[in-house]
Write a protein that holds these residues in place. Structure first.
Motif, PDB file in Angstrom:
ATOM      1  N   THR A 296      44.107  62.598   2.319  1.00  0.00           N
ATOM      2  CA  THR A 296      45.415  63.263   2.288  1.00  0.00           C
ATOM      3  C   THR A 296      46.524  62.271   2.595  1.00  0.00           C
ATOM      4  O   THR A 296      47.657  62.670   2.818  1.00  0.00           O
ATOM      5  N   LYS A 297      46.180  60.988   2.647  1.00  0.00           N
ATOM      6  CA  LYS A 297      47.200  59.992   3.000  1.00  0.00           C
ATOM      7  C   LYS A 297      47.174  58.843   1.982  1.00  0.00           C
ATOM      8  O   LYS A 297      47.725  58.971   0.891  1.00  0.00           O
ATOM      9  N   GLN A 298      46.496  57.744   2.340  1.00  0.00           N
ATOM     10  CA  GLN A 298      46.566  56.524   1.522  1.00  0.00           C
ATOM     11  C   GLN A 298      46.020  56.720   0.108  1.00  0.00           C
ATOM     12  O   GLN A 298      46.473  56.057  -0.820  1.00  0.00           O
ATOM     13  N   VAL A 299      45.055  57.619  -0.071  1.00  0.00           N
ATOM     14  CA  VAL A 299      44.522  57.835  -1.421  1.00  0.00           C
ATOM     15  C   VAL A 299      45.567  58.537  -2.288  1.00  0.00           C
ATOM     16  O   VAL A 299      45.783  58.167  -3.444  1.00  0.00           O
ATOM     17  N   LEU A 300      46.262  59.528  -1.708  1.00  0.00           N
ATOM     18  CA  LEU A 300      47.236  60.283  -2.505  1.00  0.00           C
ATOM     19  C   LEU A 300      48.438  59.432  -2.892  1.00  0.00           C
ATOM     20  O   LEU A 300      49.022  59.619  -3.958  1.00  0.00           O
ATOM     21  N   THR A 301      48.826  58.498  -2.022  1.00  0.00           N
ATOM     22  CA  THR A 301      49.962  57.650  -2.398  1.00  0.00           C
ATOM     23  C   THR A 301      49.565  56.648  -3.469  1.00  0.00           C
ATOM     24  O   THR A 301      50.421  56.018  -4.076  1.00  0.00           O
ATOM     25  N   GLY A 302      48.250  56.488  -3.683  1.00  0.00           N
ATOM     26  CA  GLY A 302      47.791  55.538  -4.681  1.00  0.00           C
ATOM     27  C   GLY A 302      47.526  54.161  -4.092  1.00  0.00           C
ATOM     28  O   GLY A 302      47.151  53.230  -4.797  1.00  0.00           O
ATOM     29  N   TRP A 303      47.709  54.046  -2.774  1.00  0.00           N
ATOM     30  CA  TRP A 303      47.535  52.740  -2.134  1.00  0.00           C
ATOM     31  C   TRP A 303      46.055  52.359  -2.095  1.00  0.00           C
ATOM     32  O   TRP A 303      45.686  51.214  -2.357  1.00  0.00           O
ATOM     33  N   VAL A 304      45.202  53.339  -1.770  1.00  0.00           N
ATOM     34  CA  VAL A 304      43.762  53.090  -1.689  1.00  0.00           C
ATOM     35  C   VAL A 304      43.066  53.938  -2.749  1.00  0.00           C
ATOM     36  O   VAL A 304      43.260  55.151  -2.780  1.00  0.00           O
ATOM     37  N   PRO A 305      42.304  53.320  -3.659  1.00  0.00           N
ATOM     38  CA  PRO A 305      41.576  54.122  -4.652  1.00  0.00           C
ATOM     39  C   PRO A 305      40.563  55.034  -3.957  1.00  0.00           C
ATOM     40  O   PRO A 305      39.958  54.635  -2.950  1.00  0.00           O
ATOM     41  N   ALA A 306      40.375  56.227  -4.498  1.00  0.00           N
ATOM     42  CA  ALA A 306      39.483  57.204  -3.859  1.00  0.00           C
ATOM     43  C   ALA A 306      38.079  56.641  -3.656  1.00  0.00           C
ATOM     44  O   ALA A 306      37.429  56.911  -2.651  1.00  0.00           O
ATOM     45  N   HIS A 307      37.633  55.805  -4.602  1.00  0.00           N
ATOM     46  CA  HIS A 307      36.260  55.303  -4.477  1.00  0.00           C
ATOM     47  C   HIS A 307      36.128  54.203  -3.429  1.00  0.00           C
ATOM     48  O   HIS A 307      35.041  53.730  -3.152  1.00  0.00           O
ATOM     49  N   ASP A 308      37.260  53.800  -2.833  1.00  0.00           N
ATOM     50  CA  ASP A 308      37.219  52.757  -1.807  1.00  0.00           C
ATOM     51  C   ASP A 308      37.153  53.314  -0.386  1.00  0.00           C
ATOM     52  O   ASP A 308      37.425  52.600   0.574  1.00  0.00           O
ATOM     53  N   THR A 309      36.797  54.581  -0.252  1.00  0.00           N
ATOM     54  CA  THR A 309      36.796  55.167   1.089  1.00  0.00           C
ATOM     55  C   THR A 309      35.380  55.366   1.631  1.00  0.00           C
ATOM     56  O   THR A 309      35.174  56.125   2.566  1.00  0.00           O
ATOM     57  N   VAL A 310      34.431  54.674   1.037  1.00  0.00           N
ATOM     58  CA  VAL A 310      33.048  54.775   1.508  1.00  0.00           C
ATOM     59  C   VAL A 310      32.986  54.402   2.993  1.00  0.00           C
ATOM     60  O   VAL A 310      33.623  53.456   3.436  1.00  0.00           O
ATOM     61  N   LEU A 311      32.241  55.194   3.762  1.00  0.00           N
ATOM     62  CA  LEU A 311      32.134  54.924   5.199  1.00  0.00           C
ATOM     63  C   LEU A 311      31.396  53.617   5.430  1.00  0.00           C
ATOM     64  O   LEU A 311      30.351  53.377   4.823  1.00  0.00           O
ATOM     65  N   PRO A 312      31.927  52.777   6.308  1.00  0.00           N
ATOM     66  CA  PRO A 312      31.209  51.540   6.608  1.00  0.00           C
ATOM     67  C   PRO A 312      29.870  51.859   7.284  1.00  0.00           C
ATOM     68  O   PRO A 312      29.780  52.774   8.097  1.00  0.00           O
ATOM     69  N   ARG A 313      28.854  51.097   6.929  1.00  0.00           N
ATOM     70  CA  ARG A 313      27.548  51.273   7.569  1.00  0.00           C
ATOM     71  C   ARG A 313      27.489  50.356   8.772  1.00  0.00           C
ATOM     72  O   ARG A 313      27.762  49.170   8.665  1.00  0.00           O
ATOM     73  N   ARG A 314      27.118  50.912   9.896  1.00  0.00           N
ATOM     74  CA  ARG A 314      27.042  50.078  11.092  1.00  0.00           C
ATOM     75  C   ARG A 314      25.684  49.408  11.236  1.00  0.00           C
ATOM     76  O   ARG A 314      25.514  48.484  12.002  1.00  0.00           O
ATOM     77  N   ARG A 315      24.700  49.938  10.529  1.00  0.00           N
ATOM     78  CA  ARG A 315      23.377  49.329  10.586  1.00  0.00           C
ATOM     79  C   ARG A 315      22.531  49.904   9.446  1.00  0.00           C
ATOM     80  O   ARG A 315      22.900  50.890   8.813  1.00  0.00           O
ATOM     81  N   GLU A 316      21.393  49.294   9.201  1.00  0.00           N
ATOM     82  CA  GLU A 316      20.422  49.840   8.253  1.00  0.00           C
ATOM     83  C   GLU A 316      19.859  51.135   8.836  1.00  0.00           C
ATOM     84  O   GLU A 316      19.571  51.205  10.031  1.00  0.00           O
TER      85      GLU A 316
END
Lengths: 406, 465
Positions: free
Chosen positions: B58-78
């Motif tokens: 509802t923020k950076q993706v809607l402004t177009g700053w961050v592509p929707a597919h770039d919001t994958v959650l970072p993995r902290r470990r395997e």
């Protein structure tokens, strides 16, 4: 002459004799997390309690809220920089300064300095060349951040010998005790504060329209933002703060870094194989040997209760950051230098609204300096351990650090 | 065999199934491995993409700053898990210890974590909801679709509902210079979460940024053109709004339908559990092998008089998942209670809004730091003379202290702070009437003797399941 009592742990920490290794005294101090001193001041030394007070709006940074401000604080009340103010004045002045230094308006300033920082470091190491003996402080760790802060602020580098004398005298006031300290040290420090203000005031005057440049001083003098403009007095106080803080802390961080890494050859060997490890290494350094060991005073604005102790309004509170950084209740095996430490939320830059303004710059400076130093001087070894220390218990660091090769 | 030996064997070769593959589910999986669980781990999720972060939607993706597919959650470990994505769970067989999937398969478990979260509440009228240009914002696809429409420059956007999501969407529209109308049934934005006083501040903020804010009105009907594109909305006050994009931001629906028949205490309010994140069965008895975390959980909080709280906050999902996962692989004596003080944030109209505690349970509010006119302040909430919550506008650095005050039941109002305006006195908090869940009967009690008294489910969605 009356029989003097045994000195308190805090007094022994301030004693120059313990400068090389105050950590056993910090451990002693932590046995009483909130320790009321003879003179009615409080020393706080455990992590959770320091954290709570750094985030407690009842703990003021403005010396007007001290019941007994003393001669040094009185001078600060006259010319406060944002480090000695509370919100909302603090917030406004810090925001105006931050507009020209960091996010959100200037997010890439510090990262953009990287090539410049690398150039300065390379120049200093070129000058050292293959000399057999190096004083890490004089040849490297001191000239580097001074050159950077002069460049950023717009202070002529060639004036360094002049303002360095003032800064030394001013830093000597940080842990000045009017009861015991020599009065000439006080006079000298107060005079230096006046002279450096006059000097910076002159520089600021010149920036008004005529010699405006790209430096921070020019921007503070000439640019308006949503918070308006600082008064001339405020510009001078801010420039003074940034010059001294940018000058006197990073030198310790870098020197402590060289010293600590030479004392931990296993970590140094890993770092040399994997330079990217420098980021974690500098964070651990900020925990293990913080350049600002303690915040000498904050003032209780209202009664503040911490660890079951109520600190009454008006009290002076000393926050011993370096002791909190070694608190075993917060950091496992705290006396071990371990860059792999998880969750390393140290007090190397303080915490709360007064969190170090220059932290991103200091981090980058230390990262670049330490990697470059050990890249160019891989066979460095300590010639004196412990090295001689500077006088200050607050900004604690070696006065000289003699390093040889091979 | 002793229970310690059982637990040890379970930790080495047991089967854990997590239903819900978003923030809570993934963080729980990571914690399970951190805690040394080496058995099999299965994550089941109805969305086919890998777990992603929702706040930017509802923020950076809607402004177009961050592509929707770039919001994958970072993995902290395997996490070495079996992923079953793109297929929802459709049922739970408690006795057989199996999760049933919509495609007919079933997945056996020894211990289960329910983390199915919340979905967007759709526009009630299905035909109107199907009009082109009508959006909800909950998933990655929702946000990507809305972003595309906003980038194309619509003539006007209508946002229905001025909670946090709706207000953030309106803020993005302002940022993109798109005319935006916000329709809110309450008297001001954010009142449901933060009360009247903050609501009026939020209303001022929205109007100052050019939002056409209509409060105290409901949208009664959406109208489309011949091509099936939305073009107009009708309001309860007789007004109309011509808009070619409509964003429905009316909160969420907890994903519990799949549990209706299962014998777990699940309903529109979520899945009830104890502070150890163990689910209650339908009789209110705590289970020992079924755990709950994240938006779908409904958990008592001792600080708030043990009331059951349903929290749709990012930090709660993380903290609760951590506790749940720890408890799933720990002996009973080493279990932790989930006692985190709730915290959430929002960024809208250039202001960072952050809150700690549970504002909605307060009876008073006082501005304790800064001034409202500057849009830079902290307000504390009090309940019967103690601090129970706080909210900050561009002043979040102090909130740790307010958390500390909540944890230590500090008196309300607090002693004055250096930056508190002198004339600030507490005023009534004024929340809209507490939302009493009035969905009709959800259970029936049968039997007479204590040994035979039991609860049977009645579907809150209409009739018996």
């Amino acid at each position: 002459m009356s029989v003097s009592q045994a000195p308190s742990t805090l007094q022994r920490i301030f004693d120059y004799a313990s400068r090389a290794d105050p950590y056993p005294l910090y451990a002693e101090l932590r046995k009483t997390p909130v320790d009321r001193q003879e003179d009615g001041t409080y020393a706080v030394s455990t992590y959770r309690e320091i954290y709570a007070l750094l985030h407690n709006p009842h703990i003021s940074s403005d010396p007007v809220n001290l019941a007994h401000p003393g001669p040094v604080a009185a001078e600060r009340i006259k010319h406060p920089a944002f480090i000695n103010l509370d919100p909302p004045q603090h917030d406004r002045l810090r925001r105006i300064a931050m507009r020209h230094f960091g996010p959100p308006h200037n997010p890439s300033l510090v990262t953009g300095l990287q090539p410049k920082l690398t150039d300065i470091v390379t120049g200093l190491l070129d000058r050292i060349g293959d000399r057999e003996q190096i004083d890490v402080v004089e040849d490297f760790a001191y000239p580097f951040p001074v050159t950077v802060i002069c460049h950023l602020l717009g202070v002529p580098r060639e004036d360094e010998p002049q303002f360095h004398t003032w800064v030394e005298a001013i830093v000597a006031l940080l842990d000045f005790n009017p009861e015991t300290g020599p009065p000439e040290r006080l006079q000298e420090g107060l005079r230096a504060r006046e002279e450096i203000r006059e000097y910076l005031s002159g520089l600021a005057e010149k920036r008004r329209d005529r010699q405006a440049g790209d430096d921070l001083l020019s921007k503070l003098v000439n640019e308006d933002g949503p918070d308006g403009r600082m008064t001339h007095e405020q510009v001078v106080s801010t420039a003074n703060l940034l010059l001294i803080a940018g000058h006197e802390t990073t030198v310790n961080l870098i020197t402590n870094g060289v010293l600590t890494l030479l004392r931990h050859p296993d970590v140094l060997a890993r770092l040399r194989r994997d330079p990217a490890m420098i980021v974690r290494t500098v964070e651990e350094l900020l925990r293990y040997e913080p350049p600002v060991q303690l915040i000498p005073w904050r003032a209780a604005y209202g009664d503040a209760t911490v660890a079951g102790v109520t600190i009454p309004a008006g009290s002076q509170v000393t926050l011993v950051l370096a002791a909190g950084n070694r608190d075993p209740a917060r950091f496992r095996d705290p006396d071990r230098f371990d860059p792999d430490r998880p969750d390393n939320q140290h007090f190397g830059f303080g915490s709360g609204v007064h969190l170090c303004f220059g932290a991103p710059l200091a981090r980058l400076e230390a990262q670049i300096a330490l990697n470059a130093f050990f890249h160019r001087i891989p066979d460095a070894r300590l010639l004196a351990d412990p090295p001689p220390y500077r006088q200050s218990a607050v900004l604690r660091g070696p006065r000289h650090l003699a390093v040889g090769r091979g | 065999m002793t229970s310690a030996e059982n637990l040890d064997r379970f930790r080495r070769q047991g089967r854990i199934v997590i239903v819900g593959a978003s923030l809570a589910g993934m963080r729980a999986a990571e914690t399970l491995r951190d805690e040394g669980f080496t058995g099999s781990l299965t994550l089941i999720g109805d969305e086919s993409r890998e777990p992603y972060d929702r706040p930017p939607l509802t923020k950076q993706v809607l402004t177009g700053w961050v592509p929707a597919h770039d919001t994958v959650l970072p993995r902290r470990r395997e996490i070495d898990a079996t992923w079953m994505l793109g297929v929802p769970a459709s049922g739970l067989d408690l006795a057989g210890k199996r999760v049933l999937l919509a495609d007919g398969r079933d997945v056996p478990y020894d211990r289960l974590l329910i983390a199915t979260g919340v979905r967007a509440r759709p526009w009630a009228n299905e035909a109107e909801a199907a009009l082109e240009g009508v959006f909800v914002v909950r998933t990655n696809e929702d946000s990507a679709g809305l972003q595309e429409r906003l980038a194309a420059g619509p003539k006007r956007v209508l946002v229905i509902g001025a909670g946090f999501a709706g207000s953030e969407v309106a803020s993005v529209c302002c940022e993109l210079d798109i005319p935006v109308t916000v329709a809110e049934a309450a008297e001001a934005p954010l009142t449901g979460a933060l009360g009247d006083m903050i609501g009026s501040v939020a209303a001022r903020l929205q109007r100052a940024h050019g939002v056409d804010l209509r409060c105290g009105v409901k949208v009664t009907r959406l109208d489309g053109d011949e091509q099936g594109r939305v073009r107009r909305a009708y309001l309860s006050d007789g007004g109309t709004v011509d808009a070619d994009v409509v964003v429905v931001a009316l909160g969420g629906i907890r994903n519990t339908e799949w549990l209706l028949d299962s014998g777990i205490a699940a309903g529109v309010w979520g899945v009830a559990c104890d502070t150890g994140c163990r689910a209650f069965d339908i009789n209110g008895l705590v289970t020992d092998d079924i755990f709950v975390a994240g938006d779908v959980a409904r958990c008592p909080h001792p600080v708030y008089e043990y009331r059951f709280l349903s929290l749709e906050h990012w930090a709660n999902a993380v903290e609760q998942a951590h506790v749940a996962a720890h408890n799933m692989v720990s002996p009973p004596t080493h279990r932790w209670p989930h006692l985190a003080i709730p915290m959430f944030w929002s960024s809208q109209f250039g202001v960072n809004i952050k809150s700690v505690g549970v504002p909605i349970l307060a009876d008073q509010i006082a501005v304790t730091q800064g001034t409202v006119d500057d849009m830079r302040f902290v307000a504390a909430y009090g309940y019967r003379g103690r601090v129970t919550a706080a909210v900050s506008f561009d002043n979040a650095k102090w909130l740790d202290h307010y958390k500390y005050m909540i944890e230590t039941a500090a008196p309300f109002p607090p002693e004055p702070f250096p930056d508190q305006a002198a004339d600030m006195a507490p005023i009534p908090a004024h929340f809209p009437d507490p939302v009493i869940i009035t969905h009709g009967a959800t259970v029936l009690v049968t039997g007479h003797e204590p040994s035979e008294r039991r609860v049977a489910a009645v579907s809150p969605y209409g009739g018996r399941p």
